[in-house]
Scaffold this active site. Structure first.
Site, PDB file in Angstrom:
ATOM      1  N   GLU A 198      51.140  31.834  45.221  1.00 47.82           N
ATOM      2  CA  GLU A 198      49.759  32.236  44.942  1.00 47.82           C
ATOM      3  C   GLU A 198      49.010  31.111  44.251  1.00 47.82           C
ATOM      4  O   GLU A 198      48.080  31.350  43.500  1.00 47.82           O
ATOM      5  CB  GLU A 198      49.695  33.525  44.107  1.00 47.82           C
ATOM      6  CG  GLU A 198      50.983  33.957  43.470  1.00 47.82           C
ATOM      7  CD  GLU A 198      51.366  33.106  42.264  1.00 47.82           C
ATOM      8  OE1 GLU A 198      52.035  32.078  42.481  1.00 47.82           O
ATOM      9  OE2 GLU A 198      50.993  33.461  41.127  1.00 47.82           O
TER      10      GLU A 198
ATOM     11  N   ASP B 280      50.170  40.075  50.380  1.00 49.11           N
ATOM     12  CA  ASP B 280      49.581  39.183  51.397  1.00 49.11           C
ATOM     13  C   ASP B 280      48.089  39.446  51.572  1.00 49.11           C
ATOM     14  O   ASP B 280      47.298  38.520  51.715  1.00 49.11           O
ATOM     15  CB  ASP B 280      50.284  39.369  52.745  1.00 49.11           C
ATOM     16  CG  ASP B 280      51.649  38.664  52.775  1.00 49.11           C
ATOM     17  OD1 ASP B 280      51.986  37.997  51.775  1.00 49.11           O
ATOM     18  OD2 ASP B 280      52.348  38.782  53.797  1.00 49.11           O
TER      19      ASP B 280
HETATM   20  P1  GH3 Z   1      51.483  34.456  36.215  1.00 47.39           P
HETATM   21  O1  GH3 Z   1      50.300  35.249  35.749  1.00 47.39           O
HETATM   22  O2  GH3 Z   1      52.194  33.810  35.108  1.00 47.39           O
HETATM   23  O3  GH3 Z   1      51.086  33.468  37.279  1.00 47.39           O
HETATM   24  O4  GH3 Z   1      52.489  35.483  36.863  1.00 47.39           O
HETATM   25  P2  GH3 Z   1      52.829  35.680  38.368  1.00 47.39           P
HETATM   26  O5  GH3 Z   1      53.510  36.978  38.546  1.00 47.39           O
HETATM   27  O6  GH3 Z   1      51.597  35.482  39.200  1.00 47.39           O
HETATM   28  O7  GH3 Z   1      53.748  34.413  38.670  1.00 47.39           O
HETATM   29  P3  GH3 Z   1      55.144  34.223  39.301  1.00 47.39           P
HETATM   30  O8  GH3 Z   1      55.196  32.779  39.644  1.00 47.39           O
HETATM   31  O9  GH3 Z   1      56.214  34.751  38.408  1.00 47.39           O
HETATM   32  O10 GH3 Z   1      55.158  35.080  40.619  1.00 47.39           O
HETATM   33  C1  GH3 Z   1      54.625  34.635  41.811  1.00 47.39           C
HETATM   34  C2  GH3 Z   1      55.032  35.612  42.882  1.00 47.39           C
HETATM   35  O11 GH3 Z   1      54.378  35.355  44.108  1.00 47.39           O
HETATM   36  C3  GH3 Z   1      56.494  35.559  43.176  1.00 47.39           C
HETATM   37  C4  GH3 Z   1      56.593  35.536  44.689  1.00 47.39           C
HETATM   38  O12 GH3 Z   1      57.460  36.529  45.168  1.00 47.39           O
HETATM   39  C5  GH3 Z   1      55.198  35.839  45.133  1.00 47.39           C
HETATM   40  N1  GH3 Z   1      54.851  35.203  46.385  1.00 47.39           N
HETATM   41  C6  GH3 Z   1      54.985  33.904  46.728  1.00 47.39           C
HETATM   42  N2  GH3 Z   1      54.522  33.705  47.974  1.00 47.39           N
HETATM   43  C7  GH3 Z   1      54.073  34.900  48.455  1.00 47.39           C
HETATM   44  C8  GH3 Z   1      53.481  35.334  49.671  1.00 47.39           C
HETATM   45  O13 GH3 Z   1      53.247  34.570  50.608  1.00 47.39           O
HETATM   46  N3  GH3 Z   1      53.157  36.628  49.796  1.00 47.39           N
HETATM   47  C9  GH3 Z   1      53.377  37.503  48.784  1.00 47.39           C
HETATM   48  N4  GH3 Z   1      53.052  38.783  48.965  1.00 47.39           N
HETATM   49  N5  GH3 Z   1      53.967  37.135  47.631  1.00 47.39           N
HETATM   50  C10 GH3 Z   1      54.288  35.832  47.441  1.00 47.39           C
HETATM   51 MG    MG Z   2      50.703  33.651  39.284  1.00 52.86          MG
END
Ligand code: GH3
Ligand code: MG
Length: 458
Positions: A373, A347
């Site tokens: 993200e 976050d």
């Molecule tokens: P890539 O380089 O391919 O984009 O890999 P990545 O790990 O960034 O992509 P992926 O879509 O696999 O993972 C995104 C992660 O973001 C998974 C999810 O748990 C996390 N996430 C989504 N919303 C939030 C949030 O509000 N806060 C946090 N800390 N994590 C979040």
């Molecule tokens: Mg990502």
């Protein structure tokens, strides 16, 4: 404003008289002939305002008032104590019992209606605040309005416009025990000061030498900077016509000379509460509107807002044949940040990421968090080359320095991949541009991440 008024008097003739007067002004009237009956009616939540006779056999008016004010279910209902004898001691006792206002028998119609209307406005506002407080508690939102409902109306900022020094001194002394008071003798100067300083309440003498207090009242009630301040008029009994005129042009209440200290304090306090309720309602409206369109974590616009606004921006640019570009940004390996450092650190990274993106964009650009993200930036009047430059600036700024986590006790490297697309003449909707930007982002990821890819412009 209409309101339901409960009249309590042990003499039926008095009840009927008040009922007739109030009904003629379109107030709804409930009646009770004893304290216990009145308490029961109030506990059922029926009345908006209580008009309470003091002299009653059994439980007197002060006792009824004390019980209403000490019961949570009824404490917010405004109580007006009606005293037969204009005894300062009765007023003091009424104030001690928690009364919101006083009236003296025989009842003067103008005073009665002014008091009831003023308190009806206050009650309507308290109700709204209470309802919102309840709704917010249901939603689990910590609510500043809960505190507002307990507003005391003390420590207000009061501007006293009175040019007779002896009277001004006496009023200032009384008010200073509870409020911050400024005295002004000149009406024009008073408008100036009201515009410059943040007063809750303005008390205006209608007996200013060579100046028109009503004009001042009208100015305060119509200028943007002052119109929310509460206005109380002070005048002689013989000046009823001017006082009534003042109420018509927006004064909230009035005081008749010689001004009773307790009455002064009670009225000013009621008006300050009303003013503060209004302020808080407006603030809460503002923040609930912001909540509807902003993302809670990052303060960027949310997806809902982006969906509506992007369609409009697309149509505008098509209509005017102006350029429009879109960036789709996605933090690289963000899942790994969460996995290695924890969700809270994730976050922190998202907030800092949002900050850096915002710092690279202009005020007219729209920056929204689409979820997770992923962030989208809409750039009006911007072609592919300039859009690429913005994207590259963001990419560098993200890679350029590590991101603080754990309350800035550690730092970790972060990178971002960005897809860029611009509106083409043949595009039917913003979805077409969004699709190309998404594809470009996919290629940026596949190509090794930490890079900007621009969709072909043709
Ligand atoms: P890539 O380089 O391919 O984009 O890999 P990545 O790990 O960034 O992509 P992926 O879509 O696999 O993972 C995104 C992660 O973001 C998974 C999810 O748990 C996390 N996430 C989504 N919303 C939030 C949030 O509000 N806060 C946090 N800390 N994590 C979040
Ligand atoms: Mg990502």
């Amino acid at each position: 404003m209409s309101a339901r008024v409960l009249v309590i008097d042990d003499v039926p003739a008095n009840l009927r008289l008040l009922e007739a007067k109030l009904s003629a002004e379109y107030f709804e009237v409930l009646t009770a002939t004893s304290g216990p009956d009145a308490l029961a009616i109030c506990e059922r939540g029926e009345p908006d305002i209580v008009l309470l006779d003091v002299m009653m056999p059994g439980m007197n008016g002060f006792e009824v008032c004390r019980r209403l004010k000490s019961t949570p279910a009824t404490a917010h209902i405004p109580v007006v104590i009606v005293t037969a004898l204009d005894q300062p001691r009765d007023r003091l006792q009424g104030l001690d019992a928690g009364a919101d206002d006083f009236l003296t028998k025989p009842l003067d119609d103008a005073a009665l209606f002014a008091r009831v209307r003023s308190l009806a406005r206050l009650k309507a506002m308290t109700d709204e605040l209470r309802n919102r407080a309840v709704a917010s508690r249901r939603l689990g939102i910590a609510d500043p309005l809960v505190a507002a409902a307990a507003e005391t109306g003390l420590n207000g900022r009061v501007l006293l416009v009175e040019d007779r020094p002896a009277i001004a001194d006496r009023l200032e002394n009384a008010l200073s025990a509870f409020h911050l008071v400024s005295v002004e003798t000149d009406a024009r100067q008073a408008v100036q000061r009201a515009c410059e300083e943040d007063y809750d309440s303005v008390l205006i003498s209608l007996d200013l030498e060579g100046q028109d207090g009503l004009r001042l009242c009208s100015q305060i009630r119509s200028l943007d900077r002052t119109r929310d301040m509460s206005v109380l008029l002070m005048g002689e009994v013989e000046n009823r016509a001017r006082i009534l005129r003042g109420l018509e042009i927006g004064a909230h209440d009035f005081l008749l000379r010689p001004i009773d200290r307790n009455e002064l304090l009670a009225r000013v306090r009621t008006q300050i509460r009303r003013k503060r309720f209004t302020d808080r309602l407006r603030d809460s409206l503002q923040s609930s509107m912001e909540m509807a369109v902003l993302d809670q974590l990052t303060g960027l616009h949310n997806r809902r807002f982006m969906d509506t606004r992007l369609a409009e921006m697309f149509d505008e640019s098509a209509l005017r044949a102006r350029a429009l570009s879109l960036l789709v940004l996605d933090v690289d390996h963000f899942k790994a940040v969460n996995d290695s450092w924890g969700h809270d650190a994730g976050d922190e990274v998202l907030k800092e990421f949002a900050e850096r993106v915002r710092a690279c964009t202009r005020g007219i650009d729209l920056v929204a968090r689409m979820g997770g993200e992923e962030v989208v930036v809409v750039l009006p009047d911007t072609g592919p080359k300039a859009a690429y430059a913005v994207a590259e600036r963001i990419r560098e700024r993200v890679e350029g320095s590590p991101f603080p986590i754990y309350g800035a006790t550690r730092e970790i490297p972060v990178t971002v991949s960005i897809g860029v697309a611009s509106r083409r003449a043949g595009d039917a909707s913003c979805a077409d541009v969004m699709k190309r930007a998404d594809d470009a982002l996919y290629r940026a990821k596949a190509g090794g991440r930490n890079q900007v890819i621009v969709a072909s412009a043709a």
